[in-house]
Design an enzyme around this catalytic site. Structure first.
Site, PDB file in Angstrom:
ATOM      1  N   ASP A 221     -23.514  16.130 -82.162  1.00  0.00           N
ATOM      2  CA  ASP A 221     -22.952  15.535 -80.956  1.00  0.00           C
ATOM      3  C   ASP A 221     -23.622  14.207 -80.672  1.00  0.00           C
ATOM      4  O   ASP A 221     -24.668  13.894 -81.226  1.00  0.00           O
ATOM      5  CB  ASP A 221     -23.286  16.428 -79.740  1.00  0.00           C
ATOM      6  CG  ASP A 221     -22.408  17.654 -79.672  1.00  0.00           C
ATOM      7  OD1 ASP A 221     -21.403  17.681 -80.397  1.00  0.00           O
ATOM      8  OD2 ASP A 221     -22.726  18.565 -78.896  1.00  0.00           O
TER       9      ASP A 221
ATOM     10  N   LYS B 257     -18.471  12.720 -78.577  1.00  0.00           N
ATOM     11  CA  LYS B 257     -17.288  12.637 -77.708  1.00  0.00           C
ATOM     12  C   LYS B 257     -17.690  11.900 -76.445  1.00  0.00           C
ATOM     13  O   LYS B 257     -18.802  12.027 -75.969  1.00  0.00           O
ATOM     14  CB  LYS B 257     -16.836  14.036 -77.288  1.00  0.00           C
ATOM     15  CG  LYS B 257     -16.144  14.841 -78.359  1.00  0.00           C
ATOM     16  CD  LYS B 257     -15.457  16.027 -77.686  1.00  0.00           C
ATOM     17  CE  LYS B 257     -14.793  16.931 -78.700  1.00  0.00           C
ATOM     18  NZ  LYS B 257     -15.727  17.810 -79.359  1.00  0.00           N
TER      19      LYS B 257
ATOM     20  N   MET C 274     -20.829  19.531 -66.078  1.00  0.00           N
ATOM     21  CA  MET C 274     -19.806  18.476 -66.220  1.00  0.00           C
ATOM     22  C   MET C 274     -19.036  18.263 -64.926  1.00  0.00           C
ATOM     23  O   MET C 274     -17.820  18.097 -64.939  1.00  0.00           O
ATOM     24  CB  MET C 274     -18.830  18.824 -67.359  1.00  0.00           C
ATOM     25  CG  MET C 274     -19.526  18.970 -68.702  1.00  0.00           C
ATOM     26  SD  MET C 274     -18.453  19.654 -70.006  1.00  0.00           S
ATOM     27  CE  MET C 274     -18.295  21.377 -69.527  1.00  0.00           C
TER      28      MET C 274
END
Length: 261
Positions: A42, A64, A176
């Site tokens: 990641d 991402k 998030m």
């Protein structure tokens, strides 16, 4: 190619890199990343952890970001399968824990469906790392006997039923949720949560530049804006917040406002 025991040959390991501090890696995670042929990682993995990777390994970044999805999830699954089918020992290195909002479940299923051996190595989740660093007990006999993890930017925030997940004797942890914090506040208050419920935000938990701040629910979005809080960050809602070392930014803000007045 590095020499491996048969056990470590041609297999995918989904490895949790934890919240950032390299000392919070498991012994197993360190062993696997230091001997992998291929590491698929990641963008959230700390440089100090990247430094522990086998120098001979091939690195594949699948970072991402909200604005730019460089590799869609299906593409990541395909990379893992292809590399393992080529006979490589593959480590999929993910921030936090693979099975807590890390899409590890999807990757494990895809590997199994393709007949690839897959193993999961848990990592310290961001909530646990942040809570430990902030002296914030997620459960406590005086304040919370249940804790729930939710994601604040999953598809259709309004469709998610969070009723009963926050309130007396319960801790709600939101991953998030920074970009949607004001919507989250509205959702929780309309579910009956008191506007003055304590909330904390733990930003870049366990890293040298970490911050932990608290306020009340109704001020959450405003505090995030005032303090310039950005993700990665975790939001914790509940009375356990008052037991933590998180700085009281509402108090601080009120003092500043008094001075101006």
């Amino acid at each position: 190619m590095a020499h491996h025991s048969k056990m470590e040959q041609a297999r995918v390991y989904l490895v949790g890199a934890g919240p950032g501090d390299p000392e919070l890696l498991t012994v197993k995670a360190v062993r696997l990343i230091s001997s992998a042929d291929v590491v698929v990682h990641d963008g959230l993995v700390d440089d100090a952890i990247m430094g522990l990777i086998n120098p001979a390994a091939r690195l594949i970044s699948v970072a991402k970001s909200r604005s730019r999805h460089s590799v869609p999830q299906g593409g990541i699954n395909d990379i893992l399968i292809r590399e393992a089918q080529s006979g490589h020992m593959v480590v999929r290195l993910k921030g936090g824990d693979p099975f807590i909002f890390g899409r590890g479940g999807e990757e494990a299923e895809a590997c199994r469906d393709a007949g690839i051996d897959v193993e999961v190595v848990p990592g310290i989740s961001a909530a646990m790392g942040g809570a430990a660093a902030t002296m914030l007990p997620l459960t406590h006999r005086d304040a919370a006997s249940a804790v729930t993890f939710v994601a604040g930017q999953c598809k259709g925030l309004t469709d998610q039923n969070w009723a009963g997940l926050a309130g007396k004797d319960r801790t709600l942890v939101i991953y998030m949720g920074i970009a949607t914090a004001s919507d989250i506040t509205e959702k929780l208050i309309s579910d009956g949560l008191s506007p003055d419920t304590p909330v904390a935000v733990m930003e870049r938990a366990t890293r040298p530049d970490a911050r932990a701040m608290r306020t009340i629910l109704t001020d959450l979005g405003d505090m995030i804006a005032r303090e310039g809080i950005v993700s990665p960050a975790i939001i914790v809602v509940g009375d356990v917040v008052l037991k933590s070392d998180a700085e009281d930014r509402l108090f601080h803000f009120a003092k500043q406002a008094e001075k101006i007045a």
